[in-house]
Design an enzyme around this catalytic site. Structure first.
Site, PDB file in Angstrom:
ATOM      1  N   ASN A   1      32.437  38.839  36.114  1.00  0.00           N
ATOM      2  CA  ASN A   1      33.706  38.981  35.408  1.00  0.00           C
ATOM      3  C   ASN A   1      34.289  37.576  35.316  1.00  0.00           C
ATOM      4  O   ASN A   1      34.742  37.021  36.321  1.00  0.00           O
ATOM      5  CB  ASN A   1      34.654  39.908  36.168  1.00  0.00           C
ATOM      6  CG  ASN A   1      35.997  40.062  35.491  1.00  0.00           C
ATOM      7  OD1 ASN A   1      36.335  39.334  34.562  1.00  0.00           O
ATOM      8  ND2 ASN A   1      36.780  41.011  35.960  1.00  0.00           N
TER       9      ASN A   1
ATOM     10  N   ALA B   1      36.989  36.470  34.415  1.00  0.00           N
ATOM     11  CA  ALA B   1      38.400  36.363  34.770  1.00  0.00           C
ATOM     12  C   ALA B   1      38.607  36.299  36.281  1.00  0.00           C
ATOM     13  O   ALA B   1      39.725  36.083  36.744  1.00  0.00           O
ATOM     14  CB  ALA B   1      39.183  37.541  34.192  1.00  0.00           C
ATOM     15  N   CYS B   2      37.539  36.455  37.047  1.00  0.00           N
ATOM     16  CA  CYS B   2      37.613  36.505  38.505  1.00  0.00           C
ATOM     17  C   CYS B   2      37.152  35.181  39.109  1.00  0.00           C
ATOM     18  O   CYS B   2      36.020  34.748  38.870  1.00  0.00           O
ATOM     19  CB  CYS B   2      36.734  37.657  39.006  1.00  0.00           C
ATOM     20  SG  CYS B   2      36.513  37.691  40.789  1.00  0.00           S
ATOM     21  N   GLY B   3      38.005  34.550  39.900  1.00  0.00           N
ATOM     22  CA  GLY B   3      37.663  33.283  40.537  1.00  0.00           C
ATOM     23  C   GLY B   3      36.465  33.402  41.469  1.00  0.00           C
ATOM     24  O   GLY B   3      35.611  32.509  41.511  1.00  0.00           O
TER      25      GLY B   3
ATOM     26  N   ARG C   1      33.439  33.451  39.282  1.00  0.00           N
ATOM     27  CA  ARG C   1      33.180  32.113  38.720  1.00  0.00           C
ATOM     28  C   ARG C   1      32.585  31.178  39.773  1.00  0.00           C
ATOM     29  O   ARG C   1      31.646  30.428  39.501  1.00  0.00           O
ATOM     30  CB  ARG C   1      34.455  31.506  38.134  1.00  0.00           C
ATOM     31  CG  ARG C   1      34.936  32.173  36.861  1.00  0.00           C
ATOM     32  CD  ARG C   1      36.052  31.381  36.194  1.00  0.00           C
ATOM     33  NE  ARG C   1      37.184  31.093  37.047  1.00  0.00           N
ATOM     34  CZ  ARG C   1      38.249  31.863  37.197  1.00  0.00           C
ATOM     35  NH1 ARG C   1      38.333  33.020  36.542  1.00  0.00           N
ATOM     36  NH2 ARG C   1      39.253  31.506  37.996  1.00  0.00           N
TER      37      ARG C   1
END
Length: 140
Positions: A8, A10-12, A15
């Site tokens: 995802n 949008a997820c740190g 990432r």
């Protein structure tokens, strides 16, 4: 090495996990699981391979977990899996699958358990926390 990340962007944590995989010199197969969720059978297999219960693989924060009544301890694994397939945001992330194993990479450095020791030097997470030293060795 064949590596797959259920990602995802949008997820740190997701990432950071992806960046650590790339720091090992590996370009993984990236599955944006919110758009392309795993099949029920694949999800169940990933959870089992990671050594988790279905309940441990559910994401509560920022999801319809409470609204769907999923905190009810009487719900079966099948009912929880059905909810995760219907609402992929409930699948905790990121799951990473490699020939060395499957992990839910929370925290992100858990991915190091299932990657070869081929890291390209130091690595720090987005928040600045150092994970690997300049020689690519894990900082304890």
């Amino acid at each position: 090495m064949n590596v797959t990340i259920y990602h995802n962007p949008a997820c740190g944590t997701s990432r950071n996990t992806l960046a650590m995989i790339r720091n090992a010199g590996i370009e993984p197969t990236i599955i944006a699981y919110l758009e392309t969720p795993p099949s029920r059978a694949d999800l169940k297999a990933m959870i089992e391979a990671a050594g988790l219960t279905v309940r441990e693989a559910i994401r509560e924060k920022g999801t319809p977990f409470e609204e769907l009544g999923l905190s009810n301890p009487a719900l079966s694994d099948d009912e929880l899996l059905d909810a995760m397939i219907k609402h992929p945001i409930l699948i905790n992330r990121p799951f990473v699958v490699t020939p060395m194993g499957t992990r839910l990479c929370r925290p992100s450095e858990v991915v190091l358990e299932i990657l070869p020791d081929t890291h390209k030097g130091s690595f720090s997470k987005e928040d600045g926390e150092a994970v690997l030293d300049p020689q690519g060795k894990r900082i304890v």
